[in-house]
Design a protein around this motif. Structure first.
Motif, PDB file in Angstrom:
ATOM      1  N   ARG A  86      54.028   6.135 -33.069  1.00  0.00           N
ATOM      2  CA  ARG A  86      54.637   6.860 -31.952  1.00  0.00           C
ATOM      3  C   ARG A  86      55.398   5.893 -31.052  1.00  0.00           C
ATOM      4  O   ARG A  86      54.923   4.795 -30.772  1.00  0.00           O
ATOM      5  CB  ARG A  86      53.540   7.556 -31.145  1.00  0.00           C
ATOM      6  N   VAL A  87      56.567   6.327 -30.628  1.00  0.00           N
ATOM      7  CA  VAL A  87      57.381   5.510 -29.713  1.00  0.00           C
ATOM      8  C   VAL A  87      57.724   6.324 -28.472  1.00  0.00           C
ATOM      9  O   VAL A  87      58.131   7.482 -28.567  1.00  0.00           O
ATOM     10  CB  VAL A  87      58.685   5.035 -30.404  1.00  0.00           C
ATOM     11  N   VAL A  88      57.516   5.692 -27.320  1.00  0.00           N
ATOM     12  CA  VAL A  88      57.948   6.279 -26.047  1.00  0.00           C
ATOM     13  C   VAL A  88      59.095   5.426 -25.539  1.00  0.00           C
ATOM     14  O   VAL A  88      58.943   4.215 -25.367  1.00  0.00           O
ATOM     15  CB  VAL A  88      56.791   6.281 -25.014  1.00  0.00           C
ATOM     16  N   MET A  89      60.248   6.058 -25.313  1.00  0.00           N
ATOM     17  CA  MET A  89      61.389   5.328 -24.741  1.00  0.00           C
ATOM     18  C   MET A  89      61.423   5.565 -23.236  1.00  0.00           C
ATOM     19  O   MET A  89      61.360   6.714 -22.781  1.00  0.00           O
ATOM     20  CB  MET A  89      62.696   5.838 -25.321  1.00  0.00           C
ATOM     21  N   ILE A 117      55.991   1.196 -26.433  1.00  0.00           N
ATOM     22  CA  ILE A 117      56.779   1.617 -25.275  1.00  0.00           C
ATOM     23  C   ILE A 117      58.051   0.768 -25.318  1.00  0.00           C
ATOM     24  O   ILE A 117      57.982  -0.463 -25.225  1.00  0.00           O
ATOM     25  CB  ILE A 117      56.030   1.334 -23.950  1.00  0.00           C
ATOM     26  N   LEU A 118      59.179   1.431 -25.447  1.00  0.00           N
ATOM     27  CA  LEU A 118      60.447   0.730 -25.656  1.00  0.00           C
ATOM     28  C   LEU A 118      61.416   1.052 -24.526  1.00  0.00           C
ATOM     29  O   LEU A 118      61.564   2.206 -24.137  1.00  0.00           O
ATOM     30  CB  LEU A 118      61.040   1.203 -26.994  1.00  0.00           C
ATOM     31  N   GLY A 119      62.084   0.022 -24.032  1.00  0.00           N
ATOM     32  CA  GLY A 119      63.088   0.284 -23.000  1.00  0.00           C
ATOM     33  C   GLY A 119      63.749  -1.005 -22.575  1.00  0.00           C
ATOM     34  O   GLY A 119      63.178  -2.083 -22.757  1.00  0.00           O
ATOM     35  N   ILE A 123      48.691  -0.618 -27.255  1.00  0.00           N
ATOM     36  CA  ILE A 123      49.852  -0.115 -26.532  1.00  0.00           C
ATOM     37  C   ILE A 123      50.765  -1.331 -26.429  1.00  0.00           C
ATOM     38  O   ILE A 123      50.424  -2.317 -25.762  1.00  0.00           O
ATOM     39  CB  ILE A 123      49.488   0.410 -25.116  1.00  0.00           C
ATOM     40  N   TRP A 124      51.897  -1.280 -27.096  1.00  0.00           N
ATOM     41  CA  TRP A 124      52.726  -2.462 -27.315  1.00  0.00           C
ATOM     42  C   TRP A 124      54.067  -2.235 -26.622  1.00  0.00           C
ATOM     43  O   TRP A 124      54.845  -1.391 -27.043  1.00  0.00           O
ATOM     44  CB  TRP A 124      52.907  -2.653 -28.820  1.00  0.00           C
ATOM     45  N   VAL A 125      54.290  -2.975 -25.564  1.00  0.00           N
ATOM     46  CA  VAL A 125      55.549  -2.832 -24.820  1.00  0.00           C
ATOM     47  C   VAL A 125      56.568  -3.840 -25.335  1.00  0.00           C
ATOM     48  O   VAL A 125      56.251  -5.019 -25.503  1.00  0.00           O
ATOM     49  CB  VAL A 125      55.303  -3.060 -23.315  1.00  0.00           C
TER      50      VAL A 125
END
Ligand code: ADP
Ligand code: MG
Length: 262
Positions: free
Chosen positions: A217-220, A38-40, A202-204
């Motif tokens: 998989r990446v969630v922005m 999870i990237l942001g 799940i790596w933030v």
């Protein structure tokens, strides 16, 4: 694959007076067995999303909005703890400096932050705690007072604590934040080893360069919304990264790692 988290149009307000809209209509599914980054940027809602995942927050009730954990709309926080191991770096401050590092891990079985006189643990619990400590490569330090460990060592014990129940999913909120280069690289190495052994993470993070090749998989997240979601190569593009962080960025790839430069 079983659905771990299923959000539909989820909104979350935070703050004492619920004045901050931290998630602004998030629709997202995470599955057991699929590791995701999870990237942001700071404040984009990453930790809020993890709090939903840990059952610690609820979404705003609204037509069509939903939040399911393991397929359930109502869940038992105690049983959730066995299925999801959550590591928040700020937990470090909840342990007394004289607590032994092993007790930091062991006390998770009583939902406590440390061992007090009279607390008893079974042999199975002690063995499980030892296994988690071994997996994090800190077995030589179990007798040391927690307060005397370096930041990187403390972080490893917190992760061992979250792993002691052998949860199906390990959720890490910015695990390398505030670690020096060597400590961050060491932690990265043990986390990659867990991924290679098939553990779901799940790596933030707010560093794209930290996402290991094993995570596909990446969630922005941007301003409380899902900005992009998909295979790493499709998501981590110059255009998306630049818009996400608000400055011109260029990504280069090597061996499954994405290096980003301004
Ligand atoms: P991230 O983890 O991506 O940095 P957070 O989920 O922590 O983002 O925060 C999302 C938004 O919610 C931010 O604007 C933040 O200031 C706000 N927020 C988070 N926690 C609280 C809180 N306890 N009280 C008030 N505002 C909060
Ligand atoms: Mg955060």
């Amino acid at each position: 694959m079983e659905k771990l988290l299923e959000l539909t149009g989820a909104r979350v307000w935070r703050g004492d007076d619920a004045s901050v809209e931290a998630l602004r209509g998030v629709t997202l599914s995470l599955h057991e067995g699929e590791s995701v980054a999870i990237l942001g940027p700071n404040g984009s809602g990453k930790s809020t999303l993890l709090a939903l995942l840990a059952g610690a927050l609820r979404i705003e009730a609204a037509d069509g909005a939903g939040c399911r954990l393991f397929g359930e709309e109502l869940w038992d926080i105690e049983s959730l703890r066995h299925r999801i191991g959550l590591v928040m770096p700020e937990e470090v401050s909840r342990f007394g400096p004289d607590e032994s590092a092993f007790h930091v891990v062991l006390s998770v079985f009583r939902g406590a932050y440390g061992v007090v006189p009279g607390m008893r643990f079974s042999m199975a619990e002690r063995k499980a705690a030892s296994r988690a400590v071994d997996a994090m490569g800190v077995e030589a330090m179990v007798e040391r007072p927690f307060g005397c460990l370096s930041s990187g060592e403390k972080r490893r014990f917190l992760i061992a604590r979250a792993m002691a129940h052998d949860p199906g999913v390990l959720v890490l909120d910015e695990p390398t934040t505030a670690l020096d280069f060597a400590a961050a690289a060491g932690l990265q190495r043990v986390l990659r080893r867990l991924l290679k052994r098939g553990r779901t993470l799940i790596w933030v993070t707010h560093h794209p360069g930290e996402i290991p090749p094993e995570i596909g998989r990446v969630v922005m997240l941007k301003e409380g919304r899902v900005f992009a979601d998909g295979p790493k190569r499709d998501v981590l593009t110059d255009r998306r990264l630049s818009r996400l962080f608000g400055l011109h960025l260029k990504a280069t790839w090597s061996d499954g790692w994405c290096e980003v430069r301004a």
